[in-house]
Write a protein that holds these residues in place. Structure first.
Motif, PDB file in Angstrom:
ATOM      1  N   LEU A 190       0.869  -1.162  -0.079  1.00 46.92           N
ATOM      2  CA  LEU A 190      -0.107   0.025   0.029  1.00 46.92           C
ATOM      3  C   LEU A 190       0.740   1.359   0.127  1.00 46.92           C
ATOM      4  CD1 LEU A 190      -2.859  -0.800   2.811  1.00 46.92           C
ATOM      5  CD2 LEU A 190      -3.032  -0.750   0.030  1.00 46.92           C
ATOM      6  N   VAL A 191       2.108   1.275   0.861  1.00 47.57           N
ATOM      7  CA  VAL A 191       2.859   2.488   1.036  1.00 47.57           C
ATOM      8  C   VAL A 191       3.373   2.637  -0.598  1.00 47.57           C
ATOM      9  CG1 VAL A 191       4.992   3.406   2.121  1.00 47.57           C
ATOM     10  CG2 VAL A 191       3.153   2.212   3.321  1.00 47.57           C
ATOM     11  N   ALA A 192       3.891   1.642  -1.134  1.00 46.25           N
ATOM     12  CA  ALA A 192       4.714   1.616  -2.451  1.00 46.25           C
ATOM     13  C   ALA A 192       3.544   2.059  -3.336  1.00 46.25           C
ATOM     14  CB  ALA A 192       5.050   0.622  -2.747  1.00 46.25           C
ATOM     15  N   ASP A 193       2.365   1.617  -3.404  1.00 45.13           N
ATOM     16  CA  ASP A 193       1.383   2.139  -4.611  1.00 45.13           C
ATOM     17  C   ASP A 193       0.993   3.306  -4.390  1.00 45.13           C
ATOM     18  OD1 ASP A 193       1.667  -0.514  -5.620  1.00 45.13           O
ATOM     19  OD2 ASP A 193      -0.194  -1.409  -4.739  1.00 45.13           O
ATOM     20  N   ALA A 194       0.838   3.757  -2.895  1.00 42.98           N
ATOM     21  CA  ALA A 194       0.395   5.245  -2.808  1.00 42.98           C
ATOM     22  C   ALA A 194       1.418   6.316  -3.481  1.00 42.98           C
ATOM     23  CB  ALA A 194       0.389   5.311  -1.190  1.00 42.98           C
ATOM     24  N   ALA A 195       3.042   5.909  -2.996  1.00 39.78           N
ATOM     25  CA  ALA A 195       3.876   6.675  -3.586  1.00 39.78           C
ATOM     26  C   ALA A 195       3.957   6.661  -5.180  1.00 39.78           C
ATOM     27  CB  ALA A 195       5.401   6.112  -3.412  1.00 39.78           C
ATOM     28  N   ARG A 196       3.585   5.448  -5.765  1.00 36.01           N
ATOM     29  CA  ARG A 196       3.386   5.630  -7.312  1.00 36.01           C
ATOM     30  C   ARG A 196       2.315   6.420  -7.852  1.00 36.01           C
ATOM     31  NH1 ARG A 196       2.950   0.367  -7.450  1.00 36.01           N
ATOM     32  NH2 ARG A 196       5.212   0.209  -8.196  1.00 36.01           N
ATOM     33  N   LEU A 197       1.052   6.270  -7.101  1.00 40.36           N
ATOM     34  CA  LEU A 197       0.068   7.102  -7.534  1.00 40.36           C
ATOM     35  C   LEU A 197       0.050   8.458  -7.225  1.00 40.36           C
ATOM     36  CD1 LEU A 197      -2.986   7.298  -8.458  1.00 40.36           C
ATOM     37  CD2 LEU A 197      -3.690   6.977  -6.363  1.00 40.36           C
ATOM     38  N   SER A 198       0.896   8.843  -6.130  1.00 40.44           N
ATOM     39  CA  SER A 198       1.165  10.168  -6.016  1.00 40.44           C
ATOM     40  C   SER A 198       1.964  10.844  -6.754  1.00 40.44           C
ATOM     41  CB  SER A 198       1.780  10.366  -4.544  1.00 40.44           C
ATOM     42  OG  SER A 198       0.870   9.938  -3.504  1.00 40.44           O
ATOM     43  N   ALA A 199       3.067  10.135  -7.374  1.00 42.00           N
ATOM     44  CA  ALA A 199       4.005  10.592  -8.194  1.00 42.00           C
ATOM     45  C   ALA A 199       3.358  10.768  -9.489  1.00 42.00           C
ATOM     46  CB  ALA A 199       5.087   9.683  -8.422  1.00 42.00           C
ATOM     47  N   LEU A 255       7.611  13.619  -1.243  1.00 43.10           N
ATOM     48  CA  LEU A 255       6.884  12.731  -0.630  1.00 43.10           C
ATOM     49  C   LEU A 255       7.050  12.405   0.987  1.00 43.10           C
ATOM     50  CD1 LEU A 255       6.109   9.996  -3.278  1.00 43.10           C
ATOM     51  CD2 LEU A 255       4.524  11.684  -2.640  1.00 43.10           C
ATOM     52  N   LYS A 256       6.054  12.337   1.826  1.00 41.94           N
ATOM     53  CA  LYS A 256       6.390  12.015   3.157  1.00 41.94           C
ATOM     54  C   LYS A 256       5.354  10.965   3.430  1.00 41.94           C
ATOM     55  CE  LYS A 256       5.465  14.054   7.704  1.00 41.94           C
ATOM     56  NZ  LYS A 256       4.918  15.352   8.496  1.00 41.94           N
ATOM     57  N   LEU A 257       5.993   9.733   3.759  1.00 48.89           N
ATOM     58  CA  LEU A 257       5.627   8.671   3.862  1.00 48.89           C
ATOM     59  C   LEU A 257       5.720   7.780   4.870  1.00 48.89           C
ATOM     60  CD1 LEU A 257       6.611   7.437  -0.074  1.00 48.89           C
ATOM     61  CD2 LEU A 257       4.310   8.220   0.598  1.00 48.89           C
ATOM     62  N   ALA A 303      11.317  -0.864  -2.637  1.00 46.31           N
ATOM     63  CA  ALA A 303       9.909  -0.905  -3.507  1.00 46.31           C
ATOM     64  C   ALA A 303       9.441   0.516  -3.693  1.00 46.31           C
ATOM     65  CB  ALA A 303       9.177  -1.968  -3.154  1.00 46.31           C
ATOM     66  N   VAL A 304       9.493   1.190  -2.346  1.00 48.33           N
ATOM     67  CA  VAL A 304       8.821   2.513  -2.363  1.00 48.33           C
ATOM     68  C   VAL A 304       9.559   3.430  -3.285  1.00 48.33           C
ATOM     69  CG1 VAL A 304       8.311   4.601  -1.043  1.00 48.33           C
ATOM     70  CG2 VAL A 304       7.824   2.245   0.000  1.00 48.33           C
ATOM     71  N   THR A 305      11.267   3.324  -3.082  1.00 43.88           N
ATOM     72  CA  THR A 305      12.010   4.210  -3.826  1.00 43.88           C
ATOM     73  C   THR A 305      11.626   4.044  -5.302  1.00 43.88           C
ATOM     74  OG1 THR A 305      13.544   4.180  -2.248  1.00 43.88           O
ATOM     75  CG2 THR A 305      14.266   4.886  -4.589  1.00 43.88           C
ATOM     76  N   GLU A 306      11.510   2.594  -5.904  1.00 44.35           N
ATOM     77  CA  GLU A 306      11.200   2.370  -7.388  1.00 44.35           C
ATOM     78  C   GLU A 306       9.790   2.738  -7.636  1.00 44.35           C
ATOM     79  OE1 GLU A 306      10.905  -1.600 -10.232  1.00 44.35           O
ATOM     80  OE2 GLU A 306      11.472  -1.831  -8.154  1.00 44.35           O
ATOM     81  N   ALA A 307       8.916   2.852  -6.876  1.00 46.59           N
ATOM     82  CA  ALA A 307       7.693   3.204  -7.368  1.00 46.59           C
ATOM     83  C   ALA A 307       7.395   4.809  -7.267  1.00 46.59           C
ATOM     84  CB  ALA A 307       6.411   3.077  -6.234  1.00 46.59           C
ATOM     85  N   ALA A 362       9.550   6.623  -8.731  1.00 47.83           N
ATOM     86  CA  ALA A 362      10.066   7.123  -9.769  1.00 47.83           C
ATOM     87  C   ALA A 362      10.815   8.168  -9.831  1.00 47.83           C
ATOM     88  CB  ALA A 362       8.935   7.083 -10.762  1.00 47.83           C
ATOM     89  N   GLY A 363      11.907   8.306  -8.947  1.00 44.43           N
ATOM     90  CA  GLY A 363      12.793   9.368  -8.895  1.00 44.43           C
ATOM     91  C   GLY A 363      12.156  10.626  -7.937  1.00 44.43           C
ATOM     92  N   VAL A 364      11.009  10.690  -7.494  1.00 47.66           N
ATOM     93  CA  VAL A 364      10.200  11.622  -6.659  1.00 47.66           C
ATOM     94  C   VAL A 364      11.006  11.298  -5.194  1.00 47.66           C
ATOM     95  CG1 VAL A 364       8.391  12.429  -5.491  1.00 47.66           C
ATOM     96  CG2 VAL A 364       8.371  11.904  -7.779  1.00 47.66           C
ATOM     97  N   PRO A 365      11.558  12.180  -4.536  1.00 50.29           N
ATOM     98  CA  PRO A 365      12.473  12.075  -3.242  1.00 50.29           C
ATOM     99  C   PRO A 365      11.132  11.685  -2.185  1.00 50.29           C
ATOM    100  CG  PRO A 365      12.535  14.257  -3.774  1.00 50.29           C
ATOM    101  CD  PRO A 365      12.120  13.607  -5.287  1.00 50.29           C
ATOM    102  N   TRP A 366      11.514  10.992  -1.354  1.00 52.23           N
ATOM    103  CA  TRP A 366      10.496  10.888  -0.184  1.00 52.23           C
ATOM    104  C   TRP A 366      11.126  10.614   1.209  1.00 52.23           C
ATOM    105  CZ3 TRP A 366      10.190   6.011   2.656  1.00 52.23           C
ATOM    106  CH2 TRP A 366      11.178   4.900   2.132  1.00 52.23           C
TER     107      TRP A 366
END
Length: 299
Positions: free
Chosen positions: A189-198, A205-207, A218-222, A224-228
């Motif tokens: 869920l955290v990774a998919d939320a990062a993907r959708l937000s990007a 992102l703050k996660l 996996a979150v870093t990959e999801a 896609a270059g957006v810093p979290w």
């Protein structure tokens, strides 16, 4: 990766350590901050808005001013901490746009803006960066959902204002979902939320900590270059330090810490606050910065 404008890059630099890692003291809580001030004679519910402001001002004075940036709310703390000279000129001001609590519609959570807040209002209040919290269940919400539309709209409005927006996402357990099912789904869920937000244009992102080194990667990959950055979610300092070390080693770009730093250092008594913030909370912040910049290994 969603490209930062020149002004947004300046905002990112303002919330980062000399080593280039995001580090923000989160102090925008309202009721949650009252709850840890357990020396109130009639309980936390008796704490007035003025007493809460005094606590926030001391938190800025003795802790936040030692960080690159502090996150504060526009209902209690801002603009007074700036107008009264409490906030250091060297500490960036992140303004939280989200109101306390949430609405529930068809089992899903939705946050609201603090009344009257906008990117322009953040600038008027002296803010360097904005932050907005959204709850998300990316297994039930997609790019056409209300939450996705809200993220896109605010990212666009902040970009037009020349204001960096930190998109904070909290995933959560549904009312009819077991603890076991939620725990199993949480890293995804955290990774998919990062993907959708990007995908919706988020630039920072703050996660929540997703639970492990592999999940952080996996979150870093999801993203896609957006810093979290990792939020502390109320865990104890020692646990958070370990989480941050693991997350950063697997691509996270920093930490935004609140209760892990100060939850046992606030009080109604100003003397108690000063003593605890300077001897307990401040060393934690210094350790966190050292871990982020690689000058101290936590484990």
């Amino acid at each position: 990766m969603n490209t930062l404008t020149t002004l947004e890059r300046r905002g990112m630099a303002a919330i980062s350590t000399p080593g280039g890692k995001m580090l923000v003291v989160a102090a925008d809580q309202r009721n949650g901050m009252k709850a840890v001030m357990n020396d109130a004679p009639d309980g936390p519910g008796s704490i007035s808005a003025e007493q809460l402001y005094d606590a926030k001002a001391d938190l800025v004075r003795y802790l936040g001013n030692a960080a690159p940036a502090i996150l504060l709310d526009p209902e209690i703390a801002i603009p007074r901490v700036a107008d009264e000279g409490v906030l250091s000129r060297d500490t960036a001001l992140v303004v939280g746009l989200d109101a306390s609590g949430f609405d529930t519609v068809d089992g899903l959570r939705y946050t609201n803006f603090v009344p009257g807040m906008s990117p322009r209002k953040v600038r008027d209040l002296g803010g360097d960066v904005a932050k907005m919290l959204w709850y998300m269940r990316p297994d039930l919400q997609d790019a056409g959902s209300r939450v996705a539309d809200e993220i896109r709209d605010l990212v666009t409005a902040c970009t037009e204002e020349g204001l960096l927006l930190i998109v904070e996402i909290l995933v959560y357990r549904l009312e009819d979902e077991s603890e076991e099912d939620y725990s199993a789904a949480f890293p995804r869920l955290v990774a998919d939320a990062a993907r959708l937000s990007a995908e919706c244009g988020a630039k920072v992102l703050k996660l929540q900590y997703p639970g492990s080194a592999d999940a952080s990667a996996a979150v870093t990959e999801a993203a896609a270059g957006v810093p979290w950055a990792v939020l502390s979610a109320g865990v104890d300092h020692e646990t958070f330090i370990q989480q941050v070390e693991t997350a950063v080693a697997n691509g996270a770009g920093g930490a935004m810490a609140g209760r892990s730093l100060w939850k046992d250092s606030l009080a109604v008594s100003s003397e108690t606050r000063k003593q605890l913030l300077t001897t307990r909370a401040l060393p934690r912040l210094q350790q966190l910065e050292a871990v982020l910049d690689g000058t101290l290994v936590a484990s």
